[in-house]
Scaffold this motif. Structure first.
Motif, PDB file in Angstrom:
ATOM      1  N   THR A 275      72.500  69.476  28.750  1.00 40.91           N
ATOM      2  CA  THR A 275      72.676  69.401  27.246  1.00 40.91           C
ATOM      3  C   THR A 275      71.397  69.526  26.432  1.00 40.91           C
ATOM      4  OG1 THR A 275      74.766  68.467  27.721  1.00 40.91           O
ATOM      5  CG2 THR A 275      73.944  68.391  25.284  1.00 40.91           C
ATOM      6  N   ALA A 276      70.449  68.519  26.789  1.00 41.74           N
ATOM      7  CA  ALA A 276      69.258  68.344  26.016  1.00 41.74           C
ATOM      8  C   ALA A 276      68.379  69.872  26.218  1.00 41.74           C
ATOM      9  CB  ALA A 276      68.392  67.272  26.572  1.00 41.74           C
ATOM     10  N   VAL A 277      68.410  70.516  27.082  1.00 41.02           N
ATOM     11  CA  VAL A 277      67.756  71.689  27.115  1.00 41.02           C
ATOM     12  C   VAL A 277      68.346  72.729  26.425  1.00 41.02           C
ATOM     13  CG1 VAL A 277      67.029  73.482  28.712  1.00 41.02           C
ATOM     14  CG2 VAL A 277      66.759  71.176  29.449  1.00 41.02           C
ATOM     15  N   ARG A 278      69.914  72.778  26.487  1.00 43.02           N
ATOM     16  CA  ARG A 278      70.376  73.908  25.632  1.00 43.02           C
ATOM     17  C   ARG A 278      70.420  73.886  24.111  1.00 43.02           C
ATOM     18  NH1 ARG A 278      74.887  72.731  29.222  1.00 43.02           N
ATOM     19  NH2 ARG A 278      76.062  71.498  27.412  1.00 43.02           N
ATOM     20  N   ILE A 279      69.964  72.444  23.652  1.00 46.51           N
ATOM     21  CA  ILE A 279      70.025  72.523  22.339  1.00 46.51           C
ATOM     22  C   ILE A 279      68.505  72.786  21.577  1.00 46.51           C
ATOM     23  CG2 ILE A 279      71.783  70.748  21.952  1.00 46.51           C
ATOM     24  CD1 ILE A 279      69.682  68.584  21.573  1.00 46.51           C
ATOM     25  N   ILE A 280      67.564  73.148  22.563  1.00 48.44           N
ATOM     26  CA  ILE A 280      66.253  73.144  21.926  1.00 48.44           C
ATOM     27  C   ILE A 280      66.216  74.536  20.940  1.00 48.44           C
ATOM     28  CG2 ILE A 280      63.975  73.838  22.685  1.00 48.44           C
ATOM     29  CD1 ILE A 280      64.213  71.911  25.385  1.00 48.44           C
ATOM     30  N   PRO A 281      66.774  75.633  21.436  1.00 44.16           N
ATOM     31  CA  PRO A 281      66.578  76.710  20.583  1.00 44.16           C
ATOM     32  C   PRO A 281      67.422  76.554  19.114  1.00 44.16           C
ATOM     33  CG  PRO A 281      67.290  77.399  22.623  1.00 44.16           C
ATOM     34  CD  PRO A 281      67.510  76.026  22.729  1.00 44.16           C
ATOM     35  N   TYR A 282      68.358  76.084  18.986  1.00 49.70           N
ATOM     36  CA  TYR A 282      69.215  75.617  17.888  1.00 49.70           C
ATOM     37  C   TYR A 282      68.551  74.874  16.798  1.00 49.70           C
ATOM     38  CZ  TYR A 282      72.766  77.727  20.304  1.00 49.70           C
ATOM     39  OH  TYR A 282      73.583  78.763  21.140  1.00 49.70           O
ATOM     40  N   LEU A 283      67.592  73.770  17.588  1.00 53.89           N
ATOM     41  CA  LEU A 283      66.739  72.871  16.664  1.00 53.89           C
ATOM     42  C   LEU A 283      65.696  73.498  16.281  1.00 53.89           C
ATOM     43  CD1 LEU A 283      66.770  69.201  18.595  1.00 53.89           C
ATOM     44  CD2 LEU A 283      67.667  69.859  16.342  1.00 53.89           C
ATOM     45  N   VAL A 284      65.130  74.198  16.995  1.00 51.94           N
ATOM     46  CA  VAL A 284      63.815  74.984  16.383  1.00 51.94           C
ATOM     47  C   VAL A 284      63.982  75.801  15.336  1.00 51.94           C
ATOM     48  CG1 VAL A 284      62.202  76.789  17.189  1.00 51.94           C
ATOM     49  CG2 VAL A 284      62.856  75.154  18.874  1.00 51.94           C
ATOM     50  N   ALA A 285      65.085  76.599  15.539  1.00 51.57           N
ATOM     51  CA  ALA A 285      65.668  77.491  14.317  1.00 51.57           C
ATOM     52  C   ALA A 285      65.849  76.649  13.117  1.00 51.57           C
ATOM     53  CB  ALA A 285      66.982  78.220  14.939  1.00 51.57           C
ATOM     54  N   ILE A 286      66.384  75.673  13.187  1.00 51.45           N
ATOM     55  CA  ILE A 286      66.884  74.885  11.852  1.00 51.45           C
ATOM     56  C   ILE A 286      65.761  74.458  11.201  1.00 51.45           C
ATOM     57  CG2 ILE A 286      67.998  72.942  12.724  1.00 51.45           C
ATOM     58  CD1 ILE A 286      69.524  74.950  10.040  1.00 51.45           C
ATOM     59  N   PHE A 368      72.973  69.669   8.584  1.00 53.48           N
ATOM     60  CA  PHE A 368      72.563  71.079   9.202  1.00 53.48           C
ATOM     61  C   PHE A 368      72.008  70.601  10.627  1.00 53.48           C
ATOM     62  CE2 PHE A 368      72.364  72.711   4.798  1.00 53.48           C
ATOM     63  CZ  PHE A 368      73.001  73.708   5.199  1.00 53.48           C
ATOM     64  N   TYR A 369      71.372  69.547  10.688  1.00 49.13           N
ATOM     65  CA  TYR A 369      71.031  69.177  12.285  1.00 49.13           C
ATOM     66  C   TYR A 369      72.073  68.765  13.042  1.00 49.13           C
ATOM     67  CZ  TYR A 369      69.167  65.892  15.665  1.00 49.13           C
ATOM     68  OH  TYR A 369      68.876  65.278  16.834  1.00 49.13           O
ATOM     69  N   ILE A 370      73.026  68.162  12.352  1.00 47.67           N
ATOM     70  CA  ILE A 370      74.301  67.990  13.410  1.00 47.67           C
ATOM     71  C   ILE A 370      75.150  69.127  13.750  1.00 47.67           C
ATOM     72  CG2 ILE A 370      76.684  66.688  13.414  1.00 47.67           C
ATOM     73  CD1 ILE A 370      75.429  64.442  11.667  1.00 47.67           C
ATOM     74  N   LEU A 371      75.337  70.009  12.643  1.00 49.26           N
ATOM     75  CA  LEU A 371      75.915  71.355  12.800  1.00 49.26           C
ATOM     76  C   LEU A 371      75.060  72.126  14.122  1.00 49.26           C
ATOM     77  CD1 LEU A 371      76.972  72.562   9.466  1.00 49.26           C
ATOM     78  CD2 LEU A 371      78.470  72.033  11.292  1.00 49.26           C
ATOM     79  N   ALA A 372      73.925  72.191  13.888  1.00 47.28           N
ATOM     80  CA  ALA A 372      72.845  72.953  14.902  1.00 47.28           C
ATOM     81  C   ALA A 372      72.985  72.504  16.328  1.00 47.28           C
ATOM     82  CB  ALA A 372      71.461  73.022  14.402  1.00 47.28           C
ATOM     83  N   VAL A 373      72.977  71.033  16.469  1.00 48.32           N
ATOM     84  CA  VAL A 373      72.802  70.267  17.586  1.00 48.32           C
ATOM     85  C   VAL A 373      74.337  70.355  18.292  1.00 48.32           C
ATOM     86  CG1 VAL A 373      72.588  68.053  18.909  1.00 48.32           C
ATOM     87  CG2 VAL A 373      70.976  68.975  17.172  1.00 48.32           C
ATOM     88  N   TYR A 374      75.509  69.967  17.486  1.00 46.73           N
ATOM     89  CA  TYR A 374      76.765  70.064  18.159  1.00 46.73           C
ATOM     90  C   TYR A 374      77.108  71.175  18.571  1.00 46.73           C
ATOM     91  CZ  TYR A 374      77.165  64.927  17.264  1.00 46.73           C
ATOM     92  OH  TYR A 374      76.973  63.501  17.374  1.00 46.73           O
ATOM     93  N   PHE A 375      77.254  72.262  17.490  1.00 46.78           N
ATOM     94  CA  PHE A 375      77.802  73.637  17.855  1.00 46.78           C
ATOM     95  C   PHE A 375      76.773  74.264  18.793  1.00 46.78           C
ATOM     96  CE2 PHE A 375      80.281  73.889  13.440  1.00 46.78           C
ATOM     97  CZ  PHE A 375      81.359  73.609  14.141  1.00 46.78           C
ATOM     98  N   SER A 377      75.414  72.982  21.223  1.00 44.55           N
ATOM     99  CA  SER A 377      75.372  72.464  22.626  1.00 44.55           C
ATOM    100  C   SER A 377      76.497  73.330  23.380  1.00 44.55           C
ATOM    101  CB  SER A 377      75.761  71.194  22.405  1.00 44.55           C
ATOM    102  OG  SER A 377      77.004  70.739  22.053  1.00 44.55           O
ATOM    103  N   VAL A 378      77.523  73.751  22.581  1.00 42.95           N
ATOM    104  CA  VAL A 378      78.608  74.620  23.346  1.00 42.95           C
ATOM    105  C   VAL A 378      78.835  76.032  23.125  1.00 42.95           C
ATOM    106  CG1 VAL A 378      79.808  72.417  23.554  1.00 42.95           C
ATOM    107  CG2 VAL A 378      79.949  73.840  21.323  1.00 42.95           C
TER     108      VAL A 378
END
Length: 410
Positions: A275-286, A368-375, A377-378
């Motif tokens: 999960t930690a690996v999956r959220i990297i691109p979304y975090l970078v973007a936001i 926006f952080y929560i949306l990027a990370v939670y959404f 991740s799936v």
């Protein structure tokens, strides 16, 4: 889709403002500063993901033990009368209700490191119920809004910052934060229910929300009887004891049900790493989008525009100095924290602006952080009304914070 438009807007607005500064004001530093922010924000995003890896592995491992030991199912059955009305699309007694409760409880106690892994676990379970895997469901959105509205009972970190900044009474913002975040969460529930046509006018929900109001009132009264040192000690101790009880309770439940708790923990911990690996691109973007927006000076221009507008209609502009914290909070938790500290440094920890910035920091969460990370991740791409509901809850928190601070500190 909404996040797409917002992300593009960050870059377009930042570029236009930077171009105007360069062409008409001779500011040759603005573009280098913006580019520096892209690299630093990317690094920050990776560091956040890396830092989450261990915590995610720990808590998803504990949650896996809780699942196999039956604790999550017990929580699901206990909460079913409330959740079946707040999340009508979730099957009655589904284990995800237990995960949602654990996440909300961790948030309320200010246990951010525990709340995020628990929230990601809940989001994965909600995704299992999702028939359109790239589109957010109603339960996902309601869950996200409960997170972004930031209901917090014990704002320990903010009180610590106030103490470090020399506040005479670091705990004087405790009650205002509790009230502001409660109204933010209540507004988020009502707004999302209107979007999703959920009927809140029923005996169960009225008793639940009324009971929540009584609990909040009791907590306010209890802490109001303590001095600042007692508040810090009691709040920190209670939060950590509850956290340890959860861990021990899950492990003992697993042992009682003859679960190999070590193997169960390892199984869940592996999911945490992935999960930690999956959220990297979304975090970078936001975070890059937010960083560029800030570096261009767009945030400062927005604050100045609000101040001018309020002054033009004869309004009181005393609160405007604290607005950077409020406007930054939905975008970046660390950025808002920096704004809060800057406000206390500039105006004084016990000034109206200093206190209001602290209440802003505690009244909502990083939408926006929560949306990027939670959404992220799936793999959710289409967020539907999640952004609108989250930001409206933030707005309710901001307006409540202003009104409450005028009541308490003006």
């Amino acid at each position: 889709m909404v996040l797409n438009y917002i992300w593009v807007a960050f870059f377009v607005i930042a570029f236009v403002i930077a171009a105007v500064k360069l062409l008409f004001m001779g500011d040759f530093e603005v573009f280098p500063v913006m580019m520096d922010s892209t690299f630093s924000s990317s690094k920050t995003a990776f560091e956040i993901s890396l830092g989450l890896t261990g915590v995610l592995s720990l808590w998803l491992g504990i949650m896996k033990i809780g699942e196999k030991g039956g604790v999550v199912n017990v929580l699901a059955r206990l909460l079913s009368p409330v959740f079946v009305r707040l999340f009508p699309d979730i099957p009655k007694g589904h284990p995800v209700t237990g995960s949602i409760f654990m996440n909300i409880a961790a948030n309320m106690l200010g246990l951010d490191n525990a709340a995020t892994p628990l929230g990601l676990k809940a989001m994965e379970q909600l995704q299992d119920l999702n028939e359109k895997k790239d589109t957010a469901t109603n339960p996902m959105i309601m869950f996200l809004v409960l997170n972004t509205s930031g209901l917090t009972l014990i704002p320990v970190s903010i009180m610590v910052y106030r103490a470090q900044m020399g506040a005479a009474q670091p705990t004087d913002i405790f009650v205002p934060i509790l009230l502001a975040t409660f109204f933010s969460t209540l507004a988020g529930i009502v707004i999302t229910s209107l979007y999703q046509r959920i009927n809140l006018i029923n005996r169960t929900m009225l008793l639940t929300l009324g009971g929540a109001c009584l609990v909040v009132s009791a907590i306010i009264w209890g802490f109001s009887q303590m001095d600042k040192e007692q508040v810090n000690i009691v709040s920190t101790t209670v939060a950590n004891i509850l956290l340890m009880l959860i861990i021990i309770g899950f492990i003992l439940s697993g042992v009682r049900h003859k679960v190999n708790v070590y193997d169960a923990f390892i199984e869940g911990a592996k999911d945490g790493f992935q999960t930690a690996v999956r959220i990297i691109p979304y975090l970078v973007a936001i975070l890059v989008g937010i960083g560029v927006f800030r570096a261009s000076g767009a945030m400062d221009m927005l604050i100045d525009g609000i101040k001018w507008t309020i002054a033009a209609v004869g309004g009181d502009t005393d609160f405007v100095g604290a607005l950077p914290t409020a406007l930054m909070k939905p975008l970046s938790g660390s950025g808002a924290r920096g704004m809060m500290v800057d406000a206390m440094t500039t105006y004084g920890a016990d000034s109206f602006i200093g206190r209001l910035s602290c209440v802003f920091q505690g009244s909502t969460d990083t939408t926006f952080y929560i949306l990027a990370v939670y959404f992220g991740s799936v793999g959710i791409r289409y967020t539907r009304h999640a952004v609108a509901c989250g930001l409206l809850a933030d707005l309710a928190g901001i307006l409540s914070a202003i009104a409450i601070c005028y009541m308490f500190f003006s």
